[in-house]
Design a protein around this motif. Structure first.
Motif, PDB file in Angstrom:
ATOM      1  N   TRP B 265       0.808  -1.218   0.000  1.00 51.99           N
ATOM      2  CA  TRP B 265       0.000   0.000   0.000  1.00 51.99           C
ATOM      3  C   TRP B 265       0.839   1.264   0.000  1.00 51.99           C
ATOM      4  O   TRP B 265       1.745   1.427   0.817  1.00 51.99           O
ATOM      5  CB  TRP B 265      -0.902   0.040   1.239  1.00 51.99           C
ATOM      6  N   LYS B 266       0.482   2.158  -0.894  1.00 49.95           N
ATOM      7  CA  LYS B 266       1.031   3.513  -0.892  1.00 49.95           C
ATOM      8  C   LYS B 266      -0.156   4.457  -1.010  1.00 49.95           C
ATOM      9  O   LYS B 266      -0.992   4.302  -1.909  1.00 49.95           O
ATOM     10  CB  LYS B 266       1.957   3.735  -2.092  1.00 49.95           C
ATOM     11  N   VAL B 267      -0.234   5.395  -0.093  1.00 45.38           N
ATOM     12  CA  VAL B 267      -1.374   6.315  -0.060  1.00 45.38           C
ATOM     13  C   VAL B 267      -0.857   7.702   0.287  1.00 45.38           C
ATOM     14  O   VAL B 267       0.056   7.835   1.107  1.00 45.38           O
ATOM     15  CB  VAL B 267      -2.399   5.861   1.011  1.00 45.38           C
ATOM     16  N   GLU B 268      -1.399   8.726  -0.354  1.00 46.67           N
ATOM     17  CA  GLU B 268      -1.095  10.095   0.062  1.00 46.67           C
ATOM     18  C   GLU B 268      -2.265  10.637   0.861  1.00 46.67           C
ATOM     19  O   GLU B 268      -3.409  10.600   0.403  1.00 46.67           O
ATOM     20  CB  GLU B 268      -0.843  11.008  -1.148  1.00 46.67           C
ATOM     21  N   GLU B 269      -1.974  11.136   2.062  1.00 45.33           N
ATOM     22  CA  GLU B 269      -3.009  11.759   2.895  1.00 45.33           C
ATOM     23  C   GLU B 269      -2.678  13.237   3.007  1.00 45.33           C
ATOM     24  O   GLU B 269      -1.613  13.603   3.508  1.00 45.33           O
ATOM     25  CB  GLU B 269      -3.025  11.117   4.286  1.00 45.33           C
TER      26      GLU B 269
END
Lengths: 184, 373
Positions: B265-269
């Motif tokens: 998982w790679k996510v930008e918040e």
């Protein structure tokens, strides 16, 4: 500060190249951020060509022109099609032999140059876009003269550089004269 | 590529990122807006000792990269629109035979030939479910030219590590737009190579997994007996057409991804910490949302952006984490929206666009204003 520029003209006038050179100049040689996009669908519409450049000191989010600060048009159809993209009070730069203004133009700050005629005098109408880039640099200062020329040098084959340099300087000097007159 | 700054399109960055990751084989059939990837690979692969083949079609293209991967090379292809639909049968073959490959799909307006030059985001579900059967796959989707380059390295690393095809999503906007990009030095990134067998030929079963559920992968020509079948197979690789073999194999090729999901998982918040309303957006569309979030914050609306960079396996824990309402802004008529609904506690609103352009910042802002408290 986010600056939006739109170039418009006909296929073959180097509109895409002009946008690419400008955006690359800002990004790699002026140390800013920039995004260059081109409208492929317009090309299919019968000769129209347009490109967009967004320049900023910060990361650019939305990559396309929303309300152009500068509109550079080199054909009548581009003027007709894209004038609504220019924000009120924005700078309208036209190829004066190819674009006739109408009453809508009164909302904008207008600069005119016979870029194609100058290019022909230099030796080839193909460098009209480079004349325009020199003019654009002088009028707007959005991209530095050095950065723009470096970007042109990287894009243009060596054997045509001399002609392009003449074109660039012609546009630049013509623009600087206008700017000087304005200051007086 | 020499380290330094370049001015590249997303397509060029995808090609160069692939080469940087170690890709030395490309087979493809050009199609807008992915053609510039093929163009760049045709120029660059011969310079680095790689091979480029223009194939007769997309079916041949993916078949060729699967074969190339079995020789031990890192291999990729790129396509778009109808091309990715044609590739889907053999994507299933790559899943079933556990072959590391990277497939770039530059999403355009669809279905069918749709809008060849304009942006779409209609292939999220297809990336996961495009081939027949129940399987897991990895899919990544960057939002800038820089991230395209960087993420291609991750794409190859994931493909090699998990022995799985990686669907690398781009969109027509990103594929064709130019931005500044920094290419780091060759030794500054980690490159993962597939696990090789530790036992000699004769003792190694080619589909015998380690504890991580991933079998080491021998290359053709190293002496191992390689039988790579799309039929349900046993650990020797031989077809075994029984419910037991199916249960064992299909469960494992799913679980090898599911059990490692959090590593993938790679996510930008962005400004989500105290948000009442979070916009979920992917790819270039997320860039619009950032502008809208900043504008909304100025108006006192507690808005944020959640950008899944890993689309599959879907990073659902990031959705579960927040008790905010969600708006899903995607360039289709509702795909990731359904995934968000699956995991959200509160209201989920779909803000669709049928394709051809990104959402405009004011369109997102207009939607956010409804959540002003």
């Amino acid at each position: 500060m986010r600056v939006e520029i739109k170039f418009g003209g006909l296929g073959g006038q180097g509109i895409i190249t002009a946008g690419y050179i400008t955006a690359k100049a800002a990004a790699l040689h002026d140390g800013k951020e920039s995004v260059f996009t081109q409208d492929y669908s317009a090309e299919a519409r019968g000769g129209a060509s347009t490109s967009e450049v967004v320049i900023s000191d910060k990361m650019i989010n939305y990559p396309q022109v929303l309300h152009a600060d500068y509109l550079v048009v080199m054909s009548q159809s581009a003027y007709n099609d894209y004038l609504h993209k220019l924000k009120k009070g924005g700078v309208l730069i036209i190829e004066e032999d190819l674009v006739k203004l109408d009453e809508r133009a009164k909302d904008f700050k207008i600069y005119k140059i016979p870029a194609t005629r100058f290019a022909e005098e230099i030796g080839n109408p193909i460098v009209a876009n480079i004349v325009m880039l020199g003019f654009f640099v002088a009028i707007t200062g959005v991209v530095s003269k050095e950065a723009m020329w470096k970007s042109i040098e990287e894009r243009i084959p060596k054997r045509f550089l001399e002609m392009n340099q003449k074109a660039f300087l012609k546009g630049y000097e013509y623009g600087m004269e206008i700017v000087k007159k304005e200051k007086k | 590529m020499k380290p330094g700054y370049y001015f590249w399109s997303g397509d060029i960055a995808a090609a160069e990122g692939g080469i940087f990751a170690g890709c030395r084989f490309y087979a493809g059939y050009p199609i807008t807006p992915s053609s510039e990837i093929a163009e760049r690979m045709a120029l660059r692969l011969p310079q680095v000792g790689g091979k480029f083949i223009e194939m007769e079609d997309e079916i041949g293209s993916i078949a060729a990269i699967i074969g190339a991967s079995w020789t031990g090379e890192k291999a990729m292809t790129a396509t778009s629109g109808p091309g990715i639909s044609l590739m889907n049968e053999n994507i299933g073959l790559a899943v079933m035979t556990e072959v590391p490959v990277v497939i770039v799909n530059a999403m355009r307006g669809a279905p069918s030939t749709g809008l060849p030059t304009l942006v779409g985001q209609g292939d999220f579900m297809q990336a996961k479910w495009g081939s027949h059967g129940s399987y897991e796959i990895i899919s990544l989707y960057p939002s800038s030219v820089q991230e395209t380059f960087d993420l291609m390295i991750d794409a190859f690393n994931y493909a090699e590590k998990y022995r799985v095809p990686v669907i690398f999503l781009l969109d027509a906007m990103l594929a064709h737009m130019y931005e500044k990009i920094y290419v780091p030095s060759e030794d500054s990134v980690e490159r993962i190579e597939r696990k090789k067998p530790t036992k000699p030929p004769g003792e190694q079963l080619i589909y015998e997994p380690d504890d991580d559920l991933i079998p080491p992968m021998p290359s053709i020509g190293e002496g191992y007996k390689i039988h790579a079948s799309g039929l349900t197979h046993n650990e020797k690789g031989y077809p075994q057409l029984t419910a037991e073999a199916q249960e064992k194999l299909i469960r494992r090729i799913n679980d090898k991804i599911r059990k490692h999901a959090e590593e993938i998982w790679k996510v930008e918040e962005y400004r989500t910490e105290d948000a009442d309303i979070i916009v979920v957006a992917m790819g270039t569309n997320a860039r619009t949302v950032k502008t809208a979030v900043d504008e909304a914050r100025k108006e006192g609306i507690k808005a944020g952006l959640l950008r899944p960079i890993t689309i599959w396996p879907f990073p659902y824990k990031y959705i579960e984490k927040y008790s905010a309402d969600y708006i899903v802004a995607e360039i289709n008529y509702g795909q990731i929206y359904h995934k968000v609904r699956e995991y959200a506690d509160n209201k989920v609103e779909l803000l669709p666009k049928m394709g051809g352009e990104l959402h405009k910042p004011h369109e997102i802002l207009h939607a956010l204003r409804r959540y002003k408290k």
